[in-house]
Design a protein around this motif. Structure first.
Motif, short mmCIF file in Angstrom:
data_model
loop_
_atom_site.label_atom_id
_atom_site.label_comp_id
_atom_site.label_asym_id
_atom_site.label_seq_id
_atom_site.Cartn_x
_atom_site.Cartn_y
_atom_site.Cartn_z
N ASP A 1 5.53 8.05 -0.56
CA ASP A 1 4.57 7.54 0.43
C ASP A 1 3.23 7.23 -0.21
OD1 ASP A 1 6.12 8.05 3.01
OD2 ASP A 1 6.13 10.06 2.10
N ARG A 2 2.88 7.97 -1.25
CA ARG A 2 1.61 7.78 -1.94
C ARG A 2 1.81 7.91 -3.45
NH1 ARG A 2 0.59 6.26 2.36
NH2 ARG A 2 -1.21 6.67 3.72
N PHE B 156 4.40 -0.18 -7.49
CA PHE B 156 4.97 -0.93 -6.37
C PHE B 156 6.42 -0.55 -6.16
CE2 PHE B 156 6.77 -4.54 -4.15
CZ PHE B 156 5.76 -4.95 -3.28
N ARG B 157 7.17 -0.48 -7.24
CA ARG B 157 8.60 -0.14 -7.16
C ARG B 157 8.80 1.26 -6.60
NH1 ARG B 157 12.01 2.87 -9.94
NH2 ARG B 157 10.50 3.36 -11.60
N ALA B 158 7.98 2.22 -7.03
CA ALA B 158 8.15 3.62 -6.65
C ALA B 158 7.76 3.90 -5.20
CB ALA B 158 7.34 4.51 -7.58
N LEU B 159 6.90 3.05 -4.62
CA LEU B 159 6.43 3.27 -3.26
C LEU B 159 7.44 2.81 -2.21
CD1 LEU B 159 2.71 2.15 -3.57
CD2 LEU B 159 3.47 4.41 -2.80
N LYS B 160 7.47 3.54 -1.11
CA LYS B 160 8.22 3.08 0.05
C LYS B 160 7.48 1.89 0.66
CE LYS B 160 9.58 7.84 1.23
NZ LYS B 160 9.43 8.91 2.25
N PRO B 161 8.17 1.02 1.37
CA PRO B 161 7.46 -0.03 2.11
C PRO B 161 6.40 0.59 3.02
CG PRO B 161 9.80 -0.49 2.05
CD PRO B 161 9.63 0.88 1.46
N GLY B 162 5.19 0.05 2.96
CA GLY B 162 4.09 0.61 3.73
C GLY B 162 3.34 1.71 3.00
N GLY B 163 3.84 2.11 1.82
CA GLY B 163 3.17 3.15 1.03
C GLY B 163 1.93 2.61 0.34
N ARG B 164 1.10 3.53 -0.15
CA ARG B 164 -0.18 3.13 -0.73
C ARG B 164 -0.40 3.79 -2.08
NH1 ARG B 164 -5.21 4.02 3.10
NH2 ARG B 164 -4.13 2.31 4.16
N CYS B 165 -0.99 3.04 -2.99
CA CYS B 165 -1.40 3.62 -4.27
C CYS B 165 -2.92 3.67 -4.32
CB CYS B 165 -0.84 2.84 -5.46
SG CYS B 165 -1.75 1.36 -5.92
N THR B 166 -3.43 4.71 -4.97
CA THR B 166 -4.87 4.89 -5.17
C THR B 166 -5.11 5.22 -6.63
OG1 THR B 166 -5.20 5.70 -2.91
CG2 THR B 166 -6.90 6.25 -4.53
N ALA C 148 -4.45 0.13 -2.62
CA ALA C 148 -3.60 -1.03 -2.35
C ALA C 148 -2.35 -0.56 -1.64
CB ALA C 148 -3.23 -1.73 -3.66
N THR C 149 -1.80 -1.43 -0.80
CA THR C 149 -0.66 -1.08 0.05
C THR C 149 0.54 -1.97 -0.26
OG1 THR C 149 -2.16 -0.40 1.82
CG2 THR C 149 0.14 -0.82 2.44
N ARG C 150 1.71 -1.35 -0.36
CA ARG C 150 2.95 -2.14 -0.46
C ARG C 150 3.32 -2.62 0.94
NH1 ARG C 150 8.91 -0.97 -3.20
NH2 ARG C 150 9.98 -2.51 -1.91
N PRO C 151 3.56 -3.91 1.11
CA PRO C 151 3.87 -4.42 2.45
C PRO C 151 5.05 -3.68 3.07
CG PRO C 151 3.50 -6.23 0.93
CD PRO C 151 3.55 -4.99 0.10
N ALA C 152 4.97 -3.47 4.38
CA ALA C 152 6.04 -2.77 5.11
C ALA C 152 7.28 -3.66 5.20
CB ALA C 152 5.55 -2.39 6.49
#
Length: 248
Positions: A129-130, A151-161, A244-248
């Protein structure tokens, strides 16, 4: 088909490792050697303010209990410790290339530790998720590769900081940063550790800050791999939190 050019975080710093092929070995060895007193340098060098800032940035990112969290370039675990305080959970996946740093972090956290690189994360796709990275961006091989992995590791809608120290824009701020990061912190590190490696580590930190690509390029690279809602929060003109957010 043409491939995208590499996005290095900074030019080759020849005085430290000669050429790009030697960078990874130099950085890993330096962190391994300084791991036993890295926390001491952070605590005294930043007057204990680092914890509060990390916690502020984590809350700004929307971190909540029950989230699956990945901490990249975990080091001795300062970001992971603040994640635990917010989520109440030590089940954090922590990745770092330095075995020495991981060994120190293991003494403080009962998390999952993996030795690995940001550019080649040893984790499943769409798992988290993050994703967080605290002050390790300047040490990766390629920004686009690292951000693509986030980007790959995040779920759709997840965010990186991504927390990072940025080169100041004004002359006054630059003079203050140069004195603090280039002169004072390396001097203090040598006094605290009585080891030239501590001085070298902090001098190297400053060189990477001074030579790092501008924030606009970091944000553009995040967008280039597919992230949306890319923005930067700046404190004191030098401490940046890229979100930044990965699109849902």
């Amino acid at each position: 088909m043409e491939t995208d050019p590499e996005r290095k975080p900074h030019p080759v710093l020849k005085d430290y490792y000669g050429d790009e092929s030697n960078k990874r070995a130099f950085v890993d060895d330096l962190f391994d050697r300084t791991a036993p007193y890295y926390d001491r340098i952070l605590r005294f060098g930043f007057l204990g303010t680092g914890q509060a800032y990390r916690r502020y940035a984590l809350k700004q990112s929307g971190l909540q209990p029950e989230m699956e969290v990945l901490d990249v370039a975990t080091g001795t675990g300062p970001v992971a410790e603040e994640i635990r305080k917010i989520t109440g959970d030590e089940r954090i996946t922590c990745v770092d290339p330095s075995r020495g740093m991981i060994d120190v972090a293991r003494g403080k956290l009962r998390s999952r530790f993996i030795q690995g690189l940001a550019e080649d994360l040893p984790v499943a796709s769409e798992q988290f998720d993050r994703v967080y990275m605290g002050y390790g961006l300047r040490h990766v091989r390629d920004l686009r590769e690292a951000f693509g992995e986030y980007f790959r590791a995040l779920k759709p809608g997840g965010r990186c900081t991504i927390l990072e120290v940025s080169r100041p824009r004004t002359r006054r701020q630059m003079a203050m940063a140069r004195f603090y990061f280039r002169d004072f912190i390396p001097f203090l590190s040598r006094v605290l550790t009585r080891d030239p490696d501590g001085h070298t580590l902090m001098r190297y930190f400053w060189e990477t800050i001074d030579q790092c690509v501008p924030p606009e390029e970091i944000m553009e690279t995040l967008e280039s791999v597919g992230f949306e809602n890319v923005h930067r929060d700046v404190q004191l003109g030098v401490f940046s939190a890229y979100m930044a957010t990965r699109p849902a």
